[in-house]
Design a protein around this motif. Sequence first.
Motif, PDB file in Angstrom:
ATOM      1  N   GLN A  71      42.357  49.714  40.632  1.00 12.98           N
ATOM      2  CA  GLN A  71      43.260  48.729  41.220  1.00 12.98           C
ATOM      3  C   GLN A  71      42.482  47.601  41.883  1.00 12.98           C
ATOM      4  N   GLN A  72      41.355  47.921  42.512  1.00  6.31           N
ATOM      5  CA  GLN A  72      40.530  46.873  43.115  1.00  6.31           C
ATOM      6  C   GLN A  72      40.058  45.868  42.061  1.00  6.31           C
ATOM      7  N   LEU A  73      39.646  46.376  40.905  1.00  5.82           N
ATOM      8  CA  LEU A  73      39.239  45.481  39.825  1.00  5.82           C
ATOM      9  C   LEU A  73      40.416  44.639  39.356  1.00  5.82           C
ATOM     10  N   ALA A  74      41.564  45.271  39.184  1.00  2.00           N
ATOM     11  CA  ALA A  74      42.750  44.572  38.681  1.00  2.00           C
ATOM     12  C   ALA A  74      43.196  43.462  39.623  1.00  2.00           C
ATOM     13  N   LEU A  75      43.113  43.714  40.928  1.00  2.00           N
ATOM     14  CA  LEU A  75      43.601  42.731  41.894  1.00  2.00           C
ATOM     15  C   LEU A  75      42.768  41.455  41.887  1.00  2.00           C
ATOM     16  N   SER A  76      41.520  41.526  41.426  1.00  2.00           N
ATOM     17  CA  SER A  76      40.712  40.314  41.361  1.00  2.00           C
ATOM     18  C   SER A  76      41.235  39.350  40.294  1.00  2.00           C
ATOM     19  N   VAL A  77      42.083  39.843  39.392  1.00  2.00           N
ATOM     20  CA  VAL A  77      42.793  38.981  38.444  1.00  2.00           C
ATOM     21  C   VAL A  77      44.175  38.627  38.985  1.00  2.00           C
ATOM     22  N   VAL A  78      44.867  39.609  39.522  1.00  2.00           N
ATOM     23  CA  VAL A  78      46.242  39.411  39.997  1.00  2.00           C
ATOM     24  C   VAL A  78      46.289  38.430  41.160  1.00  2.00           C
ATOM     25  N   TYR A  79      45.378  38.569  42.127  1.00  2.00           N
ATOM     26  CA  TYR A  79      45.382  37.728  43.318  1.00  2.00           C
ATOM     27  C   TYR A  79      44.579  36.455  43.067  1.00  2.00           C
ATOM     28  N   PHE A  80      45.180  35.330  43.386  1.00  2.00           N
ATOM     29  CA  PHE A  80      44.530  34.049  43.134  1.00  2.00           C
ATOM     30  C   PHE A  80      43.795  33.546  44.370  1.00  2.00           C
ATOM     31  N   ILE A 116      52.651  45.490  38.712  1.00  2.00           N
ATOM     32  CA  ILE A 116      52.398  44.092  38.361  1.00  2.00           C
ATOM     33  C   ILE A 116      51.438  44.027  37.181  1.00  2.00           C
ATOM     34  N   SER A 117      51.672  43.050  36.294  1.00  2.00           N
ATOM     35  CA  SER A 117      50.744  42.747  35.206  1.00  2.00           C
ATOM     36  C   SER A 117      50.612  41.241  35.109  1.00  2.00           C
ATOM     37  N   VAL A 118      49.381  40.748  35.206  1.00  2.00           N
ATOM     38  CA  VAL A 118      49.112  39.315  35.157  1.00  2.00           C
ATOM     39  C   VAL A 118      48.034  39.050  34.116  1.00  2.00           C
TER      40      VAL A 118
END
Length: 609
Positions: A474-483, A528-530
């Motif tokens: 999730q930490q890796l994913a959030l670096s894409v999800v969060y701007f 969430i998916s971004v």
Amino acid sequence: MKLSIKKILIVLIFFVAGNYVTYGQSYELGSPSKDTKLIVKVNSEKELVYSIEQKGSPILAWSDLGLQLKKKVIGRNIRVQKQKKRSVKQQLAWTLGENSTITNHFNELTLFCQSSGIDFQVVFRAFNGSIAFRYIVPKQTQLVSEEIQKELSTFNFTDNYTLYQYNQESVFTPLAIDSLIKTCDFPATLVSQKYYVSIGEAENNSYTKAELTKGKLANSLAVAFLKDSVRLTTDLATPWRTVSIANNAIGLHQFSDLPYRLSKRFGDTIPTWIKPGKVVRLSLNTQDGITGIDFAAAHNFQYILFDAGWYGPEFRSASDPTQIIPELDLHRVIQYGKEKGIGVILYVNKVGLRAHLDEILPLYKKWGVAGFKFGFVDGLSQEGIVWLNNAIKKTLDYGFILNIHDNYKPTGLSHTYPNLLTQEGIRGNENAPDAYHNMVLPFTRFLAGAADYTYCYPNSVKSFANKLLVSKGQQLALSVVYFSPLQAIFWYGNPADYTNETEIEFFKYVPTVWDESHYLQGEIGKYISVARRKGTTWYLGNATGFSDWEGNLSLDFLTSNKTYKMTIFEDDETKGIRKRVLELKKGYQLAINLKAKGGQAITLEEVNR
């Protein structure tokens, strides 16, 4: 001279007709698509009110407009003197955002009004899915020593809505509007059985911090000042208030650039020295500075940060940000960073900023510093916000990138001052947010703009278990999800301890600004998916809340007739990161099978054959 009965009747008819236009006529404004409609009128009590419809469905019933001064009210006993309309359609290049182009398409209505002997204007803009309005109060003799004690703007909803209440860096509490006891920050997200609504703010550069409070009517919200009133010392344009409407949660993302669209534009070209990137925070000594620069260069980071303490205890007035603690040879580190292509960012607390800003700006430029991080600023009062606006402009003029921390929240001013890459105003990773909180943020706080989440990723020595309540995936994913154009990674970690290269490999690749972004699937608090594109490479972030997520994602955003190499970084059974690689084409159905609190980060690279 005596008037004849006929002339008296003509005068009376003209007077009555004139007042009918003022007190009876409504003014309508539709969005370019005609789906979103604003109606403004002066009601029978001579008050200025407005309502909003979406595709014929009422969203807001008649809601108040106006400003409460010390002795007078602007918006009562009102006369609308004239109206002015215009339409704007622009394509704005923007290399520091979620998309490389911003479409700014709206219809505008300006009402020129007089109330209590005061001239003012209300400007309304109708975008597809959004209505924005602000008050403009020119400087006038009768406003000398006056102040706005209260903004009278209200939002009277026609249906029952759940509000995701929060303040600054707090958690989110979903509750019915009528159950609201505290205040709620902008942007505020509300959900009914039919619509998702965001009430936002844009271009606050000289006002006070405002929040939402429970209104007098059922299902009603009102604007409340948090800390102080607003002095009318010059011409005043209040911040924009916005109401944005979507049919689903991911539909809210189309309004994440609305604060930019409503803020004054810097210019057609962003200065080349304004460089986005990833930053690693270091311990306050020379050797860690050198080691940190080597780490940053090896892992495709662009900056290092020396945080609080590099010039002494940050809250003491005796601590001087022109002086450096003995343990840190800052000049040597800065020079080494230049040799490696790594910039150095320095933290300065508000105590040091208020006392020394004009002194340290030319000094840090001489040292070769790349940017500032402002700490514990006052983003709550008019005086503090005015000071900050001036300070942001000064850092731009001197050529520094900027990150503002603590209670400050964006209102689109990065479009005016592009060196302002990010800010906090968020409950970030150092505050140990849980998976639910992480899944609320994309649909709430991130609708206002970039946020510095300060990732606390584990390393080979420390797990940061007290900070990290979600999986590594999730930490890796959030670096894409969060701007955030400036992303702080490895917030608490020592770079020398990150020997788990396989786990942190994704952070080498992920950019911080994008050419194209899509919210694919999502629901507030759940998942969430971004998908975001930089150049020809796509990046995906998929993450979950407290429940597992099973489903499919169609990769229809890919280019036709192209083959892609998909690399998936995901949680494995040992709480580590597993890497999978396969080839695919547009239309591929990606199976989602994520455990609660989990996530996966994905790259999709074009294969040249």
